[in-house]
Design an enzyme around this catalytic site. Structure first.
Site, PDB file in Angstrom:
ATOM      1  N   ASP A  82       0.816  -1.163   0.050  1.00 23.27           N
ATOM      2  CA  ASP A  82       0.000   0.051  -0.107  1.00 23.27           C
ATOM      3  C   ASP A  82       0.914   1.141   0.166  1.00 23.27           C
ATOM      4  O   ASP A  82       1.932   1.245   0.463  1.00 23.27           O
ATOM      5  CB  ASP A  82      -0.751  -0.021   1.307  1.00 23.27           C
ATOM      6  CG  ASP A  82      -2.104   0.922   1.381  1.00 23.27           C
ATOM      7  OD1 ASP A  82      -2.305   1.441   0.285  1.00 23.27           O
ATOM      8  OD2 ASP A  82      -2.460   1.322   2.380  1.00 23.27           O
ATOM      9  N   HIS A  83       0.393   2.170  -0.808  1.00 24.19           N
ATOM     10  CA  HIS A  83       1.098   3.562  -0.532  1.00 24.19           C
ATOM     11  C   HIS A  83       2.686   3.587  -0.671  1.00 24.19           C
ATOM     12  O   HIS A  83       3.271   4.414   0.312  1.00 24.19           O
ATOM     13  CB  HIS A  83       0.698   4.242   0.487  1.00 24.19           C
ATOM     14  CG  HIS A  83      -0.803   4.842   0.640  1.00 24.19           C
ATOM     15  ND1 HIS A  83      -1.122   5.989  -0.335  1.00 24.19           N
ATOM     16  CD2 HIS A  83      -1.617   4.681   1.202  1.00 24.19           C
ATOM     17  CE1 HIS A  83      -2.268   6.328  -0.026  1.00 24.19           C
ATOM     18  NE2 HIS A  83      -3.005   5.460   0.741  1.00 24.19           N
ATOM     19  N   HIS A 178      -7.377   9.652   5.536  1.00 26.57           N
ATOM     20  CA  HIS A 178      -7.000   8.453   6.535  1.00 26.57           C
ATOM     21  C   HIS A 178      -7.181   8.844   7.734  1.00 26.57           C
ATOM     22  O   HIS A 178      -7.000  10.123   8.092  1.00 26.57           O
ATOM     23  CB  HIS A 178      -5.209   8.456   6.020  1.00 26.57           C
ATOM     24  CG  HIS A 178      -4.885   7.838   4.841  1.00 26.57           C
ATOM     25  ND1 HIS A 178      -3.984   8.457   4.007  1.00 26.57           N
ATOM     26  CD2 HIS A 178      -5.466   6.579   4.249  1.00 26.57           C
ATOM     27  CE1 HIS A 178      -4.174   7.563   2.842  1.00 26.57           C
ATOM     28  NE2 HIS A 178      -4.712   6.574   2.914  1.00 26.57           N
ATOM     29  N   GLY A 179      -7.351   7.888   8.612  1.00 28.22           N
ATOM     30  CA  GLY A 179      -7.374   7.931  10.088  1.00 28.22           C
ATOM     31  C   GLY A 179      -8.981   8.282  10.409  1.00 28.22           C
ATOM     32  O   GLY A 179      -9.652   8.271   9.559  1.00 28.22           O
ATOM     33  N   GLY A 208     -11.095   4.284   4.385  1.00 28.89           N
ATOM     34  CA  GLY A 208     -12.268   3.765   4.702  1.00 28.89           C
ATOM     35  C   GLY A 208     -12.692   3.740   6.195  1.00 28.89           C
ATOM     36  O   GLY A 208     -14.001   4.297   6.424  1.00 28.89           O
ATOM     37  N   THR A 209     -11.807   4.245   7.282  1.00 28.82           N
ATOM     38  CA  THR A 209     -12.387   4.087   8.611  1.00 28.82           C
ATOM     39  C   THR A 209     -13.092   5.599   8.788  1.00 28.82           C
ATOM     40  O   THR A 209     -12.824   6.335   8.325  1.00 28.82           O
ATOM     41  CB  THR A 209     -10.972   4.025   9.523  1.00 28.82           C
ATOM     42  OG1 THR A 209     -10.251   3.029   9.298  1.00 28.82           O
ATOM     43  CG2 THR A 209     -11.413   4.504  11.073  1.00 28.82           C
ATOM     44  N   ASN A 228     -10.016   0.827   1.023  1.00 26.70           N
ATOM     45  CA  ASN A 228      -9.044   0.424   1.787  1.00 26.70           C
ATOM     46  C   ASN A 228      -9.453   0.811   3.408  1.00 26.70           C
ATOM     47  O   ASN A 228     -10.041   2.085   3.527  1.00 26.70           O
ATOM     48  CB  ASN A 228      -8.100   1.311   1.505  1.00 26.70           C
ATOM     49  CG  ASN A 228      -7.003   0.861   0.333  1.00 26.70           C
ATOM     50  OD1 ASN A 228      -7.416   0.034  -0.549  1.00 26.70           O
ATOM     51  ND2 ASN A 228      -5.950   1.303   0.075  1.00 26.70           N
ATOM     52  N   VAL A 229      -9.074  -0.130   4.186  1.00 24.99           N
ATOM     53  CA  VAL A 229      -9.462   0.018   5.538  1.00 24.99           C
ATOM     54  C   VAL A 229      -8.254  -0.201   6.312  1.00 24.99           C
ATOM     55  O   VAL A 229      -7.498  -1.352   6.253  1.00 24.99           O
ATOM     56  CB  VAL A 229     -10.409  -0.831   5.849  1.00 24.99           C
ATOM     57  CG1 VAL A 229     -10.946  -0.813   7.693  1.00 24.99           C
ATOM     58  CG2 VAL A 229     -11.852  -0.606   5.214  1.00 24.99           C
TER      59      VAL A 229
HETATM   60  P1  13P Z   1      -8.228   4.572   7.200  1.00 20.49           P
HETATM   61  O1  13P Z   1      -6.765   4.088   7.821  1.00 20.49           O
HETATM   62  O2  13P Z   1      -8.594   5.635   7.229  1.00 20.49           O
HETATM   63  O3  13P Z   1      -8.899   3.489   7.220  1.00 20.49           O
HETATM   64  O4  13P Z   1      -7.458   4.460   5.594  1.00 20.49           O
HETATM   65  C1  13P Z   1      -6.801   3.308   5.188  1.00 20.49           C
HETATM   66  C2  13P Z   1      -6.330   3.483   3.736  1.00 20.49           C
HETATM   67  O5  13P Z   1      -6.753   4.149   2.915  1.00 20.49           O
HETATM   68  C3  13P Z   1      -4.867   2.771   3.379  1.00 20.49           C
HETATM   69  O6  13P Z   1      -4.567   3.075   2.161  1.00 20.49           O
END
Ligand code: 13P
Length: 282
Positions: A82-83, A178-179, A208-209, A228-229
């Protein structure tokens, strides 16, 4: 598992009106919890290491763990980097058996973003590895940095240009962060629909969170194929550890602490799989 298989899975999700969830892990215990939950839900999933985790554990070990887990799992599991802001880390992940990588060059100008994404695509294609890139910016204070105002929003023409460089999926900056969110996330569904109409490349929702289930469903209906979570997994894990450590007191045995924590992580994973409609799709 290969990028081709992931492509098929995403196409199937697109036709079926659901999304594949990609869960971020930090170590072996949340890694296992995510896969067990997916097996119990009969859901195909992605399991992702961000660069901090991949570097802390080592790309060789993460890669080997992913290869073994993808082989063993009773549902389709795709290990994903990821990223990655770094082309070389993407190449190392390809070399260590990741079937999917993300090159995030979204902080650069479009031309540089395309150039870096293309370099990863060229390297990854030879090994049938799926490549995700990003256009616009994911807000918040994640490892990407802090973006405020309107400069996060992906432009349709930029999305189309980046998609044309051969990537397999595209993360779009449409207001998610994110977060945890302060207040309700303001997602630009109109821009999402415009980008979706302008390109055939599958679209990815980051951050997602904290997004309400109805917004997740609306995003899927407007073209999102992968969600993505991360943060909610890390928090279920760490808060669960604290609770169990307090409950068990001095000198606990690792597995006595971890076992109930895994169940807490699994409950969160299952909620997300259902929110995205991926349960029963394996
Ligand atoms: P969150 O941590 O907000 O769920 O986002 C995760 C994410 O997008 C990872 O790429």
């Amino acid at each position: 598992m290969t990028g081709d298989k992931l492509h098929e899975l995403i196409q199937k999700a697109d036709k079926g009106g659901y999304a594949i969830v990609s869960f971020n892990y930090s170590d072996i215990w949340d890694f296992l919890s995510i896969i067990e939950a997916a097996e119990e839900e009969r859901a195909p999933i992605m399991i992702a290491s961000n660069p901090l985790v991949a570097r802390a554990i080592g790309i060789e070990l993460c890669g080997a763990l992913g290869v073994a887990a993808m082989k063993k799992a009773s549902v389709p599991v795709f290990h994903h980097l990821d990223h990655s802001f770094d082309v070389e880390l993407c190449k190392a992940a390809v070399d260590h058996g990741y079937p999917s990588v993300m090159i995030d060059a979204s902080k650069h100008e479009l031309e540089k973003n395309i150039e870096m994404s293309k370099e990863v695509v060229e390297y990854a294609k030879a090994k049938k590895v799926h490549v995700e890139a990003e256009i616009g910016k994911i807000k918040g204070k994640g490892i990407e940095g802090d973006f405020a105002g309107g400069d996060f929003l992906a432009s349709v023409s930029d999305a189309v240009e980046l998609a044309a460089c051969g990537i397999d999926s595209l993360a779009v900056g449409i207001g998610t962060a994110h977060g945890f969110y302060q207040g309700k996330p303001e997602i630009n569904f109109e821009r999402l629909a415009q980008i979706n109409a302008a390109t055939d490349t599958p679209l990815v929702l980051h951050g997602g969170t904290g997004i309400p289930v109805e917004d997740i469903k609306r995003a899927i209906a407007n073209g999102i194929n992968k969600v993505n979570v991360g943060t909610t997994i890390h928090c279920a894990y760490m808060n669960g550890m604290r609770e169990e450590l307090v409950r068990l007191g001095e000198n606990p045995y690792t597995l006595d602490v971890v076992k109930p924590v895994k169940e807490k992580i699994k409950a969160v994973v299952k909620r997300w799989i259902r929110a995205c409609g991926a349960n029963g799709k394996a």
